[in-house]
Every structure is written in C-alpha cells, then in structure tokens.
Scaffold this motif. Structure first.
Motif, PDB file in Angstrom:
ATOM      1  N   LEU A 129       7.327  46.732 -21.619  1.00 52.19           N
ATOM      2  CA  LEU A 129       7.355  47.285 -22.976  1.00 52.19           C
ATOM      3  C   LEU A 129       6.210  48.279 -23.179  1.00 52.19           C
ATOM      4  CD1 LEU A 129       8.160  44.072 -25.057  1.00 52.19           C
ATOM      5  CD2 LEU A 129       9.652  46.044 -24.736  1.00 52.19           C
ATOM      6  N   VAL A 130       5.002  47.853 -22.786  1.00 48.15           N
ATOM      7  CA  VAL A 130       3.837  48.726 -22.984  1.00 48.15           C
ATOM      8  C   VAL A 130       4.006  50.020 -22.193  1.00 48.15           C
ATOM      9  CG1 VAL A 130       1.359  48.963 -22.530  1.00 48.15           C
ATOM     10  CG2 VAL A 130       2.224  46.853 -23.508  1.00 48.15           C
ATOM     11  N   PRO A 182      19.703  50.964 -16.692  1.00 48.62           N
ATOM     12  CA  PRO A 182      18.302  50.501 -16.725  1.00 48.62           C
ATOM     13  C   PRO A 182      18.131  49.161 -16.000  1.00 48.62           C
ATOM     14  CG  PRO A 182      18.998  51.239 -18.894  1.00 48.62           C
ATOM     15  CD  PRO A 182      20.205  51.288 -18.028  1.00 48.62           C
ATOM     16  N   GLY A 199       5.999  42.088 -21.192  1.00 48.93           N
ATOM     17  CA  GLY A 199       5.048  42.841 -22.003  1.00 48.93           C
ATOM     18  C   GLY A 199       4.647  44.143 -21.333  1.00 48.93           C
ATOM     19  N   SER A 204       6.801  51.431 -21.333  1.00 49.76           N
ATOM     20  CA  SER A 204       8.003  52.185 -21.696  1.00 49.76           C
ATOM     21  C   SER A 204       7.654  53.525 -22.347  1.00 49.76           C
ATOM     22  CB  SER A 204       8.864  51.355 -22.649  1.00 49.76           C
ATOM     23  OG  SER A 204       9.733  52.200 -23.366  1.00 49.76           O
ATOM     24  N   VAL A 263      -0.781  48.387 -14.281  1.00 49.13           N
ATOM     25  CA  VAL A 263      -1.314  49.203 -13.188  1.00 49.13           C
ATOM     26  C   VAL A 263      -0.263  49.344 -12.085  1.00 49.13           C
ATOM     27  CG1 VAL A 263      -3.110  49.374 -11.426  1.00 49.13           C
ATOM     28  CG2 VAL A 263      -3.678  48.532 -13.696  1.00 49.13           C
ATOM     29  N   LEU A 293       9.195  54.872 -24.606  1.00 49.58           N
ATOM     30  CA  LEU A 293       9.480  54.815 -26.039  1.00 49.58           C
ATOM     31  C   LEU A 293       8.359  54.151 -26.833  1.00 49.58           C
ATOM     32  CD1 LEU A 293      13.171  53.626 -25.673  1.00 49.58           C
ATOM     33  CD2 LEU A 293      12.399  55.936 -26.229  1.00 49.58           C
ATOM     34  N   ALA A 294       7.465  53.443 -26.139  1.00 50.83           N
ATOM     35  CA  ALA A 294       6.457  52.639 -26.843  1.00 50.83           C
ATOM     36  C   ALA A 294       5.455  53.517 -27.575  1.00 50.83           C
ATOM     37  CB  ALA A 294       5.735  51.737 -25.852  1.00 50.83           C
ATOM     38  N   ARG A 295       5.094  53.072 -28.778  1.00 53.04           N
ATOM     39  CA  ARG A 295       4.054  53.746 -29.562  1.00 53.04           C
ATOM     40  C   ARG A 295       2.786  52.896 -29.504  1.00 53.04           C
ATOM     41  NH1 ARG A 295       6.542  57.143 -28.860  1.00 53.04           N
ATOM     42  NH2 ARG A 295       7.889  58.504 -30.089  1.00 53.04           N
ATOM     43  N   PHE A 344      -1.623  47.903 -28.469  1.00 53.70           N
ATOM     44  CA  PHE A 344      -0.883  46.725 -28.037  1.00 53.70           C
ATOM     45  C   PHE A 344      -1.536  46.088 -26.815  1.00 53.70           C
ATOM     46  CE2 PHE A 344       2.871  48.534 -30.367  1.00 53.70           C
ATOM     47  CZ  PHE A 344       2.966  47.478 -31.255  1.00 53.70           C
ATOM     48  N   ARG A 345      -1.955  46.924 -25.876  1.00 53.50           N
ATOM     49  CA  ARG A 345      -2.582  46.382 -24.673  1.00 53.50           C
ATOM     50  C   ARG A 345      -3.834  45.605 -25.047  1.00 53.50           C
ATOM     51  NH1 ARG A 345      -5.044  50.088 -20.007  1.00 53.50           N
ATOM     52  NH2 ARG A 345      -6.577  50.194 -21.690  1.00 53.50           N
TER      53      ARG A 345
END
Lengths: 273, 305
Positions: free
Chosen positions: B108-109, B213, B105, B111, B193, B113-115, B120-121
């Motif tokens: 992803l958060v 990656p 998670g 990244s 963090v 690319l993440a919106r 989300f957090r």
C-alpha cells in the motif's frame, strides 16, 4: 472509472491500518489526561471531559518518577556514548587497518549474533555480582559497552571512506590514533548519529537486564518502575497511562526527529549479503 | 552462515604501526565482548551442567556437576513442554500475521496511488520505538473484559465480549497481537526497501502483456521479494521465540501458565527461585530452538528457489 476506485481503496486501506496502529498510543495519551475513573467509565469516552494533568503531577511528586526518568536518561546516554566510542574504534579498525586475522576475527564476531541474550544473562549476573556491581548503573552498563551489530554497521560505512585521505595524513606524520580521532571520527558522523539513535532507544526501552541488575527502587529505570507500578496500581488506569506516556514519549520524539537516520540504520543492517 | 573465508591479501601488507594501532583500537570492544559475552557464554554451558542453586549462590562450592541431568529433567517436566508449546504458538501465530501485515502495508505504502506515504510509514513504524513494558500496560487496559475498548468495539459489532487475558484459550492470541502490533512496522520498512529494488521495467513489460495486478504480485513481486521475506521471517521468528516483557507485564505467565514463554520460565527459574543451573539449561534449549528454526527456514526457502 477504475482509477478513482483504486485510489480510494488504496488510501482508504492505508488510513484504516494507520488508525488501528495509532489507536493504542492515542488512547494512552487521551486516557492519561482524563479525571480519575473516567477511562473505565461506561459508556466509553475517547476524549477527556475535562483534560487534567493531575496524574502527571502525582507521578512526579508522590511517586518520584522524576528520579526514575533521570536514571533512565543517564543510563541510556552513558551506554550510547561508551558504545559509540568502542564500536567506532573497532569498526574502523576492521574496515581500514590491515592486520593478521582480520577477516577471520570479524567472521567470528558475526557468528556470535546467533546467540540469544538469554544464554549469557545468568552467568553475566553472577559475574557482575562477583564484581560488586549488582544494583549499580555500572552493572547495567557493562552489557552494552560494545555490540557486534554496532561494529558491523560502522565497518560497512567506514569501508567507503577514501584511502587517499588516510594515506595523506600518514605522509604528514599523523599517528594512527590521531587519524582515527581527527579524521575518521568526524567522517563517521552520519553513521554515528544512526547508531546513536538506535543504541539510545534500545537502552531506553531495555527491560530484562535492568530488571535483573537493579534491586533498589531509587535505581530503577522507567520500564522497570512502570512494570512494578502496574502491579501496585492496577485500578488507577489514568495514572498508569500517564506513566506509559512518560516512558514512551521521549523515544517516540527522538525517533520523529531522527527517523531518516534511524530507518537508514535498519536498511543498512538488513543488507547483509 | 559465513562462507569459507578467502585469504585476505591485505592482512599481510599492514605496516607494524598500522597493526599495532588496529589492536589498540580493537582492544576496548573485543575486551568488553570477551569479558561480558564470551566468558558468560562458556560459563552458561558449564552452569547448565551443574545443580547451581541458592546455596551455591552463597558459596559456589555447593554446586555439583550433574552432567545432562538438568536437560533430562526438563524433558520429563510437563510444565516445560507446556511452555515450549506456548512459545511455538506465539511464533506460529505471530510470524505469518506479521509478514501479512508488513507486506500488505508495504504494498500500500509503495503503491503509485498512495498519498502521504512518509506520514503513513512513520505511523506504522512508531510502535517499534515504543517501550514494550509501557505498551503492554496500555494493552492490558484495552483488553479489559468489561471496560476495555476492544470488547466495547466487539459489542458495537454485536459480538460477545472476550476475556482476553483471563481465558487461557485467548490469552496467547492477545499477547501475540501486541507483539505483532509492536513489530510489524519494522518488517514493513524492510519490505518497502525490497519493493523499491524491483525494476519498474518488469511491471511495464507485464502490463504490456496484459497481466492482471494479482498475477504481477504472484509472479514478479512475491518471487523477487524472496530474500526480503527470508530475512524478515527469520528476524520475526527470533524475536517471538524470545518473548518476555509482554507476558511478564500483562499476565505474569497466567492463566494456568497459558502464556508463560520459555524466556519467562527461564527468568522465573533463574532469578526468582535461583535455580541457575536449571535456568541455564532452559536458555540453551531456547538457543537450540532458535538455531533450528532459522536453519529450517533457510533450507525451505533454498529448496523453493
């Protein structure tokens, strides 16, 4: 062509994980608004056919959950106020005042963090029993008057306060306690908010200690009352979901409003090096 | 944990007024910690060496010193071993799952690319602030063998229903899942963090060298997150060792003691049967286990780095 695909993958995965995470809470809310029996009817319904507040009404009238709510609010607020005062006094002293044994004492306090609460809970019960505090809010409160975590957090923050300010106040003839009260405490405001949210939420959600101390239903806090109700009302799914919403929602809202401060506390607390 | 304390040059320079004020400010907190933590801690040790029970509750003179009897009896008690095993299953199942979800998670958060990262957090973290008892009640219905939505979803996928809380083989997993759901957001935030602290230049250099990656994750991200992983796994381990409200609400420790945790056993021994001496011994075994697990993780991680 790789970028849009990666973009979709990342955001799609995020969305899926978020839906799975939020689902139990969303269902809780939805089921609490369903007419009796609908949450356990087949085929499954995700949204109420006729949203109703009847279960909330039952909770606050017949089951007198309003009193339980006030008990919890009072206890969590009292623990927060008392512990903020005690922890900020001690944390400031450890950060800024010079006295013999300061480092050693602080190291000793930090070492106590390894002791799980289970160890002290039994004698603590005997102690509050001897003090006549069983089944009283005072009995619940004593366990939270001061916390090592709180003292640690305040100390971390207070170390950053400028010494010049304190020295200037001393030159002006302010007493040490005046300095704490009129200069230090206002400067500690950001960390007090952070620690306050932390303390309030953990007191609000606390289960084992209130369960042990409080024996009379009229004194119960929400988690204790809910655990008790969930045994008696196993079949009343919608009613139990309404009870869960009442218990969870205040903490969730508080977090939503003060999440910046709350998360700051976590990251501050996690940098122990 | 705490390194040898170097002498504090400031300590001796304090003015008398400053020293007096320091002790005045410390007294409430230290007094409370002494009275309601240190004293019970010592008393717990003594208590675990006595046969303190309901008769002693009426009159403490009925308690006798029994040495290590409580501990020896635990070691001979099959129920205690079962509970110990249950608790270890909670930990061994829950810790890797929490770390995996949290790290996944967090990646992803974090990244590029993440919106809507903030949203989300917040969603991932929300379970952390919920009341355990309340969400345990919610999950109990979700796990219902017939009406529960989890089995309904399995049905949609063509899978047979599972008696989540009634089948001893599944009940531990069901409870672990709730514990993981409620706490992975905490670990996730700490991982975010940790990720933010990794210099971007490292990735840029690796990219120039044509690293994939996956290789970057393996050779840059994972090693540099070492201290974070250590911290998060210790925190999660300690939490899972103390699991209590989940089985208390969802299964009462059943079926057939399959979900009774050490803390639940201690609670039942201490506050239902009033065998406080025995319960204190259980608490100290738990303490030793937590301490042991923490040290083992510390050593494992240190050897790896």
């Amino acid at each position: 062509m790789r970028r849009p695909l990666a973009f979709l993958a990342v955001n799609g995965a995020l969305l899926l994980l978020a839906l799975l995470t939020a689902f139990p809470l969303l269902w809780m809310l939805s089921a609490s608004l369903m007419p009796t029996g609908e949450a356990t009817a087949l085929p499954v319904r995700l949204v109420p056919s006729h949203p109703t507040l009847e279960h909330y009404e039952t909770l606050f009238t017949r089951l007198d959950l309003g009193r339980t709510f006030r008990n919890t609010l009072f206890l969590a607020s009292a623990v927060t106020a008392v512990s903020l005062l005690c922890n900020s006094m001690a944390g400031y002293a450890f950060a800024k005042l010079r006295f013999r044994g300061r480092k050693r004492l602080f190291a000793l306090l930090l070492a106590t963090l390894v002791v799980p609460p289970q160890v002290t809970v039994l004698p603590l019960f005997l102690e509050i029993r001897a003090l006549g505090l069983v089944n009283s809010f005072g009995g619940v409160l004593v366990a939270g008057i001061a916390t090592v975590f709180g003292i640690f957090l305040i100390r971390q923050f207070a170390q950053g306060l400028p010494d010049e300010l304190l020295d200037a106040a001393r030159l002006d003839g302010a007493s040490e306690l005046q300095i704490y009260w009129t200069i230090v405490l206002p400067l500690l405001r950001p960390i007090l908010v952070t620690l306050g949210v932390f303390t309030f939420l953990s007191a609000w959600n606390d289960f084992m200690w209130p369960l042990i101390v409080l024996t009379d239903e009229s004194k119960y806090t929400l988690p204790v009352a809910l655990a008790n109700l969930s045994g008696e009302h196993v079949q009343d799914t919608e009613l139990m979901m309404a009870g869960a919403v009442v218990t969870v929602l205040p903490g969730l809202l508080l977090f939503l409003f003060l999440q910046k401060q709350y998360i700051e506390g976590i990251t501050l607390g996690s940098v122990k090096e | 944990m705490t390194p040898a304390v170097p002498p504090d040059i400031d300590e001796t320079r304090g003015l008398p007024a400053e020293r007096r004020a320091a002790w005045a400010l410390l007294t409430p907190a230290l007094g409370a910690i002494g009275l309601f933590f240190a004293l019970p801690l010592l008393a717990a040790l003594l208590l675990s060496l006595t046969d303190f029970d309901i008769y002693a509750l009426a009159d403490p003179r009925n308690a006798r010193f029994v040495g290590a009897d409580n501990y020896l009896r635990l070691l001979r008690d099959p129920l205690f071993w079962k509970v110990l095993r249950n608790t270890l299953v909670f930990v061994l199942l829950g810790v890797p799952l929490t770390l995996l979800l949290a790290l996944g998670g967090a990646l992803l958060v974090h990244s590029r690319l993440a919106r809507m990262r903030g949203l989300f957090r917040t969603v991932f973290f929300a379970p952390v602030v919920t009341t355990l008892v309340a969400v345990a009640v919610v999950f109990r219905y979700l796990y219902h063998p017939r009406y529960g939505l989890i089995n309904q979803m399995l049905g949609v996928l063509g899978l047979p229903p599972i008696d989540w809380l009634g089948d001893p083989a599944w009940a531990t997993a069901a409870i672990t899942l709730l514990a993981v759901w409620r706490s992975f957001g905490y670990a996730l935030v700490i991982y975010v963090v940790g990720l933010q602290a990794i210099p971007v230049a490292l990735y840029e250099a690796a990219e120039l060298d044509g690293a994939s990656p996956w290789r970057m994750l393996r050779h840059i991200t994972w090693p540099l997150l070492g201290p974070t992983t250590r911290f998060v796994s210790v925190l999660t381990t300690v939490g899972l060792f103390q699991i209590f409200a989940e089985p208390y609400v969802m299964t009462r420790g059943g079926p057939l003691y399959a979900t009774t945790s050490i803390t639940l056993l201690m609670y039942q021994q201490g506050f239902r049967w009033w065998n406080l001496g025995n319960a204190a011994a259980i608490a100290f075994v738990l303490f030793a286990l937590i301490l042991g697990a923490t040290l083992v993780q510390e050593l494992l991680q240190r050897r790896r780095t």
